[in-house]
Design a protein around this motif. Structure first.
Motif, mmCIF file in Angstrom:
data_model
loop_
_atom_site.group_PDB
_atom_site.id
_atom_site.type_symbol
_atom_site.label_atom_id
_atom_site.label_comp_id
_atom_site.label_asym_id
_atom_site.label_seq_id
_atom_site.Cartn_x
_atom_site.Cartn_y
_atom_site.Cartn_z
ATOM 1 N N LEU A 21 0.858 -1.184 0.000
ATOM 2 C CA LEU A 21 0.000 0.000 0.000
ATOM 3 C C LEU A 21 0.896 1.235 0.000
ATOM 4 C CD1 LEU A 21 -2.917 1.188 0.317
ATOM 5 C CD2 LEU A 21 -2.453 1.246 2.784
ATOM 6 N N LYS A 22 0.683 2.135 -0.977
ATOM 7 C CA LYS A 22 1.531 3.327 -1.079
ATOM 8 C C LYS A 22 1.285 4.300 0.060
ATOM 9 C CE LYS A 22 2.001 3.399 -6.140
ATOM 10 N NZ LYS A 22 1.655 4.156 -7.357
ATOM 11 N N ASP A 23 -0.002 4.612 0.302
ATOM 12 C CA ASP A 23 -0.351 5.595 1.322
ATOM 13 C C ASP A 23 -1.807 5.371 1.706
ATOM 14 O OD1 ASP A 23 -0.165 7.672 3.082
ATOM 15 O OD2 ASP A 23 0.361 9.192 1.596
ATOM 16 N N TYR A 24 -2.243 6.016 2.784
ATOM 17 C CA TYR A 24 -3.636 5.910 3.177
ATOM 18 C C TYR A 24 -4.529 6.390 2.040
ATOM 19 C CZ TYR A 24 -1.870 5.214 7.920
ATOM 20 O OH TYR A 24 -1.223 4.731 9.016
ATOM 21 N N VAL A 25 -5.691 5.755 1.898
ATOM 22 C CA VAL A 25 -6.574 6.011 0.768
ATOM 23 C C VAL A 25 -7.788 6.816 1.214
ATOM 24 C CG1 VAL A 25 -8.016 4.954 -1.007
ATOM 25 C CG2 VAL A 25 -5.838 3.892 -0.369
ATOM 26 N N SER A 26 -8.061 7.888 0.472
ATOM 27 C CA SER A 26 -9.262 8.685 0.685
ATOM 28 C C SER A 26 -10.127 8.564 -0.551
ATOM 29 C CB SER A 26 -8.889 10.146 0.936
ATOM 30 O OG SER A 26 -10.047 10.946 1.064
ATOM 31 N N GLY A 27 -11.427 8.352 -0.370
ATOM 32 C CA GLY A 27 -12.298 8.180 -1.514
ATOM 33 C C GLY A 27 -12.198 6.770 -2.064
ATOM 34 N N PHE A 28 -12.490 6.624 -3.357
ATOM 35 C CA PHE A 28 -12.532 5.300 -3.952
ATOM 36 C C PHE A 28 -11.116 4.775 -4.197
ATOM 37 C CE2 PHE A 28 -13.776 1.822 -6.562
ATOM 38 C CZ PHE A 28 -15.104 1.575 -6.225
ATOM 39 N N PRO A 29 -10.798 3.561 -3.731
ATOM 40 C CA PRO A 29 -9.440 3.023 -3.946
ATOM 41 C C PRO A 29 -9.190 2.704 -5.418
ATOM 42 C CG PRO A 29 -10.853 1.352 -2.963
ATOM 43 C CD PRO A 29 -11.651 2.619 -2.980
ATOM 44 N N LYS A 30 -7.938 2.830 -5.824
ATOM 45 C CA LYS A 30 -7.530 2.571 -7.204
ATOM 46 C C LYS A 30 -6.343 1.602 -7.194
ATOM 47 C CE LYS A 30 -6.418 6.881 -7.722
ATOM 48 N NZ LYS A 30 -6.745 7.316 -6.358
ATOM 49 N N GLU A 31 -6.140 0.956 -8.324
ATOM 50 C CA GLU A 31 -4.980 0.065 -8.423
ATOM 51 C C GLU A 31 -3.688 0.822 -8.177
ATOM 52 O OE1 GLU A 31 -4.697 -2.992 -11.518
ATOM 53 O OE2 GLU A 31 -6.735 -2.424 -12.115
ATOM 54 N N SER A 32 -3.657 2.094 -8.556
ATOM 55 C CA SER A 32 -2.445 2.891 -8.383
ATOM 56 C C SER A 32 -2.167 3.226 -6.918
ATOM 57 C CB SER A 32 -2.546 4.182 -9.192
ATOM 58 O OG SER A 32 -3.685 4.939 -8.814
ATOM 59 N N ASP A 33 -3.089 2.888 -6.013
ATOM 60 C CA ASP A 33 -2.835 3.060 -4.582
ATOM 61 C C ASP A 33 -1.906 1.958 -4.050
ATOM 62 O OD1 ASP A 33 -4.421 5.374 -4.112
ATOM 63 O OD2 ASP A 33 -6.225 4.134 -4.164
ATOM 64 N N PHE A 34 -1.650 0.963 -4.892
ATOM 65 C CA PHE A 34 -0.778 -0.156 -4.531
ATOM 66 C C PHE A 34 0.360 -0.254 -5.543
ATOM 67 C CE2 PHE A 34 -5.142 -1.031 -3.415
ATOM 68 C CZ PHE A 34 -5.088 -1.507 -2.119
ATOM 69 N N TYR A 35 1.396 -0.958 -5.154
ATOM 70 C CA TYR A 35 2.406 -1.334 -6.146
ATOM 71 C C TYR A 35 2.934 -2.722 -5.804
ATOM 72 C CZ TYR A 35 6.231 -0.033 -2.893
ATOM 73 O OH TYR A 35 7.088 0.056 -1.828
ATOM 74 N N ILE A 36 3.457 -3.375 -6.827
ATOM 75 C CA ILE A 36 4.010 -4.721 -6.655
ATOM 76 C C ILE A 36 5.509 -4.597 -6.457
ATOM 77 C CG2 ILE A 36 4.212 -7.033 -7.620
ATOM 78 C CD1 ILE A 36 1.329 -6.138 -7.088
ATOM 79 N N ASN A 37 5.986 -5.015 -5.299
ATOM 80 C CA ASN A 37 7.417 -5.006 -5.003
ATOM 81 C C ASN A 37 8.016 -6.337 -5.458
ATOM 82 O OD1 ASN A 37 9.985 -4.591 -3.973
ATOM 83 N ND2 ASN A 37 9.415 -5.229 -1.893
ATOM 84 N N THR A 38 8.878 -6.274 -6.447
ATOM 85 C CA THR A 38 9.510 -7.499 -6.955
ATOM 86 C C THR A 38 10.944 -7.643 -6.478
ATOM 87 O OG1 THR A 38 10.169 -6.329 -8.975
ATOM 88 C CG2 THR A 38 8.062 -7.515 -9.031
ATOM 89 N N ASN A 39 11.370 -6.724 -5.609
ATOM 90 C CA ASN A 39 12.760 -6.746 -5.140
ATOM 91 C C ASN A 39 12.916 -7.353 -3.751
ATOM 92 O OD1 ASN A 39 13.739 -5.388 -7.460
ATOM 93 N ND2 ASN A 39 12.980 -3.444 -6.628
ATOM 94 N N GLY A 40 11.798 -7.770 -3.159
ATOM 95 C CA GLY A 40 11.880 -8.331 -1.813
ATOM 96 C C GLY A 40 12.523 -9.708 -1.804
ATOM 97 N N THR A 41 13.186 -10.019 -0.706
ATOM 98 C CA THR A 41 13.746 -11.360 -0.504
ATOM 99 C C THR A 41 13.392 -11.833 0.892
ATOM 100 O OG1 THR A 41 15.849 -10.494 0.326
ATOM 101 C CG2 THR A 41 15.691 -10.927 -2.051
ATOM 102 N N MET A 42 13.488 -13.138 1.112
ATOM 103 C CA MET A 42 13.162 -13.688 2.425
ATOM 104 C C MET A 42 13.892 -15.003 2.642
ATOM 105 S SD MET A 42 9.455 -14.530 4.061
ATOM 106 C CE MET A 42 9.347 -15.629 5.483
ATOM 107 N N LYS A 43 14.342 -15.220 3.866
ATOM 108 C CA LYS A 43 14.906 -16.508 4.255
ATOM 109 C C LYS A 43 13.762 -17.465 4.577
ATOM 110 C CE LYS A 43 19.203 -14.664 6.199
ATOM 111 N NZ LYS A 43 20.048 -14.574 7.408
ATOM 112 N N LEU A 44 13.899 -18.692 4.138
ATOM 113 C CA LEU A 44 12.850 -19.678 4.360
ATOM 114 C C LEU A 44 13.079 -20.466 5.641
ATOM 115 C CD1 LEU A 44 12.224 -20.977 0.731
ATOM 116 C CD2 LEU A 44 11.119 -19.119 1.979
#
Length: 354
Positions: A21-44
């Motif tokens: 979530l980019k920031d708090y949403v006011s009014g109708f939510p849009k796809e641009s209120d989110f972004y897909i992070n493809t750079n994350g990593t995690m230890k299993l």
């Protein structure tokens, strides 16, 4: 790759796609209120000293209450807000890859509150549940056997106190909760009418869920007149998922000693200035009981609920419709679609196959 505790692959990391979530949403939510992070990593691996599990998320649940989590929390909020810049979270079904908890082992299937990402470290064990019923689709644990199912069960049986022969109206009736409330009502011999937002959904209510009647609220310029057409003798029970103008019209059509279960108000979630309700005086003259409720307060009923619903499923007395979007990257569109009525049935996001 990840089993037990310790071992030589503790430092192995995998890419971990996330919905942020980019920031708090006011009014109708849009796809641009989110972004897909493809750079994350995690230890299993579960970190030393943590009593938790690492899971691979398989399915994620889209639920209307998540809209309120996109706002900055205000006094009296019953659930925490999402944190801007971090993955959003909700209910999901996952597979355990590593565990430092004695009740869970590698390979277990679980349903829990998890983050919208490919892999998660779960440490809130209160919401972590083992999947015990593998003879039904895994997705059922986010719907008919999960939070929406218990919401329908508790809201109808506990809040509404239904009796055979009563007149029941359900708004947003084809959604994750409404479709079940209607079927529960039919099973005890009630007359059931539902409203929905498209011809496809109206047909579904009557043909698949066996509602007595259904109507498209978008085609009814006068909701009061529509309700009088379907309920000439009035409404005993209203299961409210939408609030707003529909609730106002229902108040004009309630019977004496009627009950209104306030489950949600999806028509109001995206408004800067929520609509007022004008017909509350009918609560007095008709001695109507109107009660809001939260599913968390009914978790003690879960074993009884699951036993009953599983028997209904096995006997073919109840059915459930799901709408599955494939791919985590399509999660934001699926979630936002709840508020335009794009989904047909319970909305789910498929992240990965087992």
């Amino acid at each position: 790759m990840a089993s037990g505790s310790g071992g030589g692959d503790d430092d192995v990391q995998v890419k971990n796609k996330q919905v942020i979530l980019k920031d708090y949403v006011s009014g109708f939510p849009k796809e641009s209120d989110f972004y897909i992070n493809t750079n994350g990593t995690m230890k299993l691996k579960v970190p030393e000293g943590s009593i938790g599990v690492v899971v691979k998320n398989l399915y994620l649940s889209c639920d209307p209450y998540m809209r309120n989590r996109m706002k900055k929390a205000v006094a009296g909020s019953y659930i925490e807000s999402f944190k801007p810049g971090s993955p959003i979270s909700g209910y999901g079904v996952a597979k355990v890859l590593d565990s430092r908890h004695p009740d869970f082992k590698k390979g277990d299937l679980v349903w829990a509150r998890t983050r919208w990402e490919e892999y998660s470290l779960l440490t809130n064990l209160v919401t972590l549940n083992k999947v015990l019923h593998t003879d039904v689709p895994l997705t059922y644990h986010m719907g008919i056997l999960g939070m929406p199912g218990l919401t329908a069960y508790a809201g109808f049986y506990e809040v509404c106190s239904p009796m055979k022969g009563e007149y029941v109206f359900i708004s947003a009736a084809s959604g994750a909760v409404g479709q079940l409330v209607g079927q529960f009502a039919k099973l005890i011999g009630c007359y059931v009418v539902g409203s929905a937002g498209s011809k496809e959904k109206v047909d579904l209510l009557k043909s698949k869920f066996r509602f007595n009647e259904a109507f498209n609220y978008k085609e009814e310029p006068d909701l009061d007149a529509a309700l009088k057409r379907y309920f000439p003798e009035g409404i005993d029970i209203y299961f409210d998922n939408v609030g707003g103008k529909m609730l106002d019209a229902v108040l004009l059509n309630m019977r004496v000693h009627g009950r209104i279960a306030v489950c949600g108000m999806i028509s109001q979630y995206n408004l800067h200035n929520p609509e007022g309700v004008h017909n509350l005086l009918h609560l007095i003259s008709k001695r109507i009981r109107m009660e809001g409720f939260l599913v968390f307060h009914y978790y003690h009923l879960y074993p009884k609920f699951v036993e009953q619903v599983l028997s209904y499923i096995a006997e073919g007395k109840i059915v459930y419709v799901e709408d599955i979007a494939e791919g985590l990257e399509n999660g934001p569109a699926a979630l936002i679609g709840l508020f335009t009525g794009r989904n047909v049935g319970k909305q789910i996001v498929l992240v990965a196959r087992e």
